[in-house]
Design a protein around this motif. Structure first.
Motif, short mmCIF file in Angstrom:
data_model
loop_
_atom_site.label_atom_id
_atom_site.label_comp_id
_atom_site.label_asym_id
_atom_site.label_seq_id
_atom_site.Cartn_x
_atom_site.Cartn_y
_atom_site.Cartn_z
N PHE A 1 0.84 -1.21 0.00
CA PHE A 1 0.00 0.00 0.00
C PHE A 1 0.87 1.26 0.00
CE2 PHE A 1 -3.68 -2.57 1.62
CZ PHE A 1 -4.62 -2.13 0.70
N ALA A 2 1.91 1.26 0.82
CA ALA A 2 2.78 2.43 0.90
C ALA A 2 3.48 2.68 -0.43
CB ALA A 2 3.82 2.25 2.01
N ALA A 3 3.87 1.60 -1.13
CA ALA A 3 4.52 1.75 -2.43
C ALA A 3 3.59 2.39 -3.45
CB ALA A 3 4.99 0.39 -2.94
N GLY A 4 2.27 2.24 -3.24
CA GLY A 4 1.30 2.86 -4.13
C GLY A 4 0.95 4.28 -3.75
N GLY A 5 1.60 4.81 -2.71
CA GLY A 5 1.37 6.20 -2.33
C GLY A 5 0.38 6.41 -1.20
N ASP A 6 -0.04 5.33 -0.53
CA ASP A 6 -1.00 5.45 0.56
C ASP A 6 -0.31 5.74 1.89
OD1 ASP A 6 -3.33 4.88 -1.01
OD2 ASP A 6 -2.73 2.78 -1.02
N ASP A 7 -1.05 6.35 2.79
CA ASP A 7 -0.61 6.53 4.18
C ASP A 7 -1.07 5.30 4.94
OD1 ASP A 7 0.21 7.98 6.65
OD2 ASP A 7 -1.93 7.89 7.07
N VAL A 8 -0.14 4.55 5.52
CA VAL A 8 -0.44 3.26 6.14
C VAL A 8 -0.11 3.29 7.62
CG1 VAL A 8 -0.08 0.77 6.03
CG2 VAL A 8 0.13 2.14 3.95
N LEU A 9 -1.08 2.88 8.43
CA LEU A 9 -0.84 2.68 9.85
C LEU A 9 -0.77 1.18 10.11
CD1 LEU A 9 -0.67 3.97 12.74
CD2 LEU A 9 -3.11 3.41 12.95
N VAL A 10 0.39 0.70 10.55
CA VAL A 10 0.53 -0.71 10.89
C VAL A 10 0.41 -0.86 12.39
CG1 VAL A 10 1.85 -1.46 8.89
CG2 VAL A 10 3.06 -0.54 10.85
N VAL A 11 -0.39 -1.83 12.80
CA VAL A 11 -0.68 -2.05 14.21
C VAL A 11 -0.21 -3.45 14.59
CG1 VAL A 11 -2.49 -2.09 15.98
CG2 VAL A 11 -2.72 -0.59 13.98
N GLY A 12 0.42 -3.56 15.75
CA GLY A 12 0.86 -4.85 16.25
C GLY A 12 1.29 -4.73 17.69
N ARG A 13 1.61 -5.85 18.30
CA ARG A 13 1.98 -5.85 19.71
C ARG A 13 3.41 -5.38 19.95
NH1 ARG A 13 -1.30 -9.21 23.09
NH2 ARG A 13 -2.91 -10.31 21.92
N THR A 14 4.29 -5.58 18.97
CA THR A 14 5.72 -5.40 19.22
C THR A 14 6.29 -4.25 18.41
OG1 THR A 14 5.86 -7.81 19.54
CG2 THR A 14 7.94 -6.61 19.28
N ALA A 15 6.76 -3.23 19.09
CA ALA A 15 7.28 -2.05 18.41
C ALA A 15 8.48 -2.39 17.54
CB ALA A 15 7.67 -1.00 19.45
N ALA B 1 8.58 5.69 3.91
CA ALA B 1 8.15 6.93 4.54
C ALA B 1 6.65 6.98 4.75
CB ALA B 1 8.59 8.13 3.70
N GLY B 2 5.88 6.23 3.98
CA GLY B 2 4.42 6.28 4.09
C GLY B 2 3.85 5.40 5.18
N ILE B 3 4.69 4.70 5.94
CA ILE B 3 4.19 3.79 6.96
C ILE B 3 4.40 4.39 8.35
CG2 ILE B 3 4.44 1.52 8.03
CD1 ILE B 3 5.27 0.40 5.36
N ARG B 4 3.32 4.47 9.10
CA ARG B 4 3.36 4.84 10.51
C ARG B 4 3.12 3.60 11.36
NH1 ARG B 4 -1.17 8.31 11.67
NH2 ARG B 4 -2.24 7.45 9.85
N THR B 5 3.53 3.63 12.61
CA THR B 5 3.40 2.46 13.46
C THR B 5 2.64 2.77 14.74
OG1 THR B 5 5.49 2.81 14.65
CG2 THR B 5 5.60 1.57 12.59
N LEU B 6 1.91 1.78 15.21
CA LEU B 6 1.20 1.90 16.49
C LEU B 6 1.30 0.56 17.20
CD1 LEU B 6 -0.68 3.50 18.40
CD2 LEU B 6 -2.61 2.53 17.12
N ALA B 7 2.06 0.52 18.28
CA ALA B 7 2.19 -0.70 19.07
C ALA B 7 1.01 -0.75 20.04
CB ALA B 7 3.51 -0.72 19.83
N ALA B 8 0.15 -1.75 19.85
CA ALA B 8 -1.05 -1.86 20.68
C ALA B 8 -1.56 -3.29 20.66
CB ALA B 8 -2.14 -0.92 20.17
N ASP B 9 -2.19 -3.69 21.74
CA ASP B 9 -2.88 -4.98 21.82
C ASP B 9 -4.30 -4.75 21.33
OD1 ASP B 9 -4.23 -7.29 22.50
OD2 ASP B 9 -3.62 -7.29 24.61
N ILE B 10 -4.64 -5.31 20.17
CA ILE B 10 -5.94 -5.02 19.57
C ILE B 10 -7.09 -5.59 20.38
CG2 ILE B 10 -5.02 -4.82 17.24
CD1 ILE B 10 -6.13 -7.63 16.67
N THR B 11 -6.81 -6.48 21.34
CA THR B 11 -7.87 -7.06 22.16
C THR B 11 -8.14 -6.25 23.43
OG1 THR B 11 -6.45 -8.52 23.49
CG2 THR B 11 -7.16 -9.34 21.35
#
Length: 262
Positions: free
Chosen positions: A37-51, A62-72
């Motif tokens: 998605f980022a390669a196509g020019g989108d702003d991407v938020l990736v979510v997961g447990r481990t930073a 550059a188009g990928i942002r990160t959020l370390a979070a437990d989705i449950t």
């Protein structure tokens, strides 16, 4: 919880940059999807447990942002939506990829393992979708659920009954949301990967020899003669979320080298 911002830009076509959320984005299919998605020019938020693993996904993109979070966790859905929408106030694509896989035979099920799989694989997508609905509606967005080809048709999934049951439920949500959310301009689609080299065997503690044997057996059962790559699945996720796929909703696409039809 960590939250890092990448740079913002517009698509070369002049269209507004889309906002995409990918859960389970630290490894495997989630990582490949976020990068595609980022390669196509989108702003991407990736979510997961481990930073740490999220940072590897974002490295060099550059188009990928990160959020370390437990989705449950309580309130996680609202935090994810707020983080995703802070740039544009909208969410164009929501990819439910995060999953817990804890093999147990029926006679040895443990409540904790069952709860973890149900909360991660089913409840988290339910409540994250609910929280994201206003932002998805504003964008005319798409929800993508990542299931598994192992539960298509009348197949069994020995030793993985709970995991399989949650994935069957996701397929049902795709069909139901396609109907329920259509009046709000939101589509729902799914992909069902076959055996894919995501690194999950390693994370489950399998030896390199065990992984090689397992993949060789899977390749032998697959008409294409190989196991999948995360990029094989990411390609379909990205394209199902494009405007050109706007007449597709309620469908679950098998990406399994033909294994589900033999």
């Amino acid at each position: 919880m960590t939250h890092s911002l990448g740079t913002t830009h517009s698509l070369s076509s002049g269209a507004p940059r889309r906002t995409v959320v990918v859960t389970g984005g630290g490894t495997g299919i989630g990582r490949a999807t976020a990068r595609a998605f980022a390669a196509g020019g989108d702003d991407v938020l990736v979510v997961g447990r481990t930073a740490r693993t999220l940072a590897k996904t974002a490295a060099g993109h550059a188009g990928i942002r990160t959020l370390a979070a437990d989705i449950t966790a309580a309130g996680a859905a609202e935090r994810i939506v707020a983080a995703a929408a802070e740039c544009s106030g909208r969410i164009d694509v929501l990819v439910h990829n995060a999953a817990a896989v804890l093999p147990e035979p029926a006679g040895s099920l443990t409540r904790g393992h069952v709860r973890t799989q149900v909360e991660t694989n089913l409840l988290a997508p339910l409540f994250l979708t609910r929280a994201a609905l206003p932002a998805l509606e504003a964008a005319g967005g798409t929800v993508v659920c990542v299931g598994t080809a192992a539960v298509l048709g009348r197949r069994a999934f020995s030793g993985l009954s709970v995991y399989g049951a949650t994935k069957v439920a996701l397929d049902f949500l795709v069909r139901t949301w396609a109907v329920e959310l259509a009046p709000r301009g939101i589509r729902a689609v799914g992909v069902a990967p076959g055996e894919t080299d995501t690194g999950i065997g390693e994370r489950m503690g399998w030896s390199a020899e065990d992984i090689a044997r397992h993949q060789a057996r899977a390749a032998a059962r697959t008409p294409s003669g190989r196991v999948g790559r995360p990029e094989d699945v990411a390609w379909w996720i990205v394209r199902l979320a494009r405007a050109e796929a706007g007449y597709t909703s309620g469908a679950v696409v098998a990406v399994d080298g033909g294994a589900s039809v033999v």
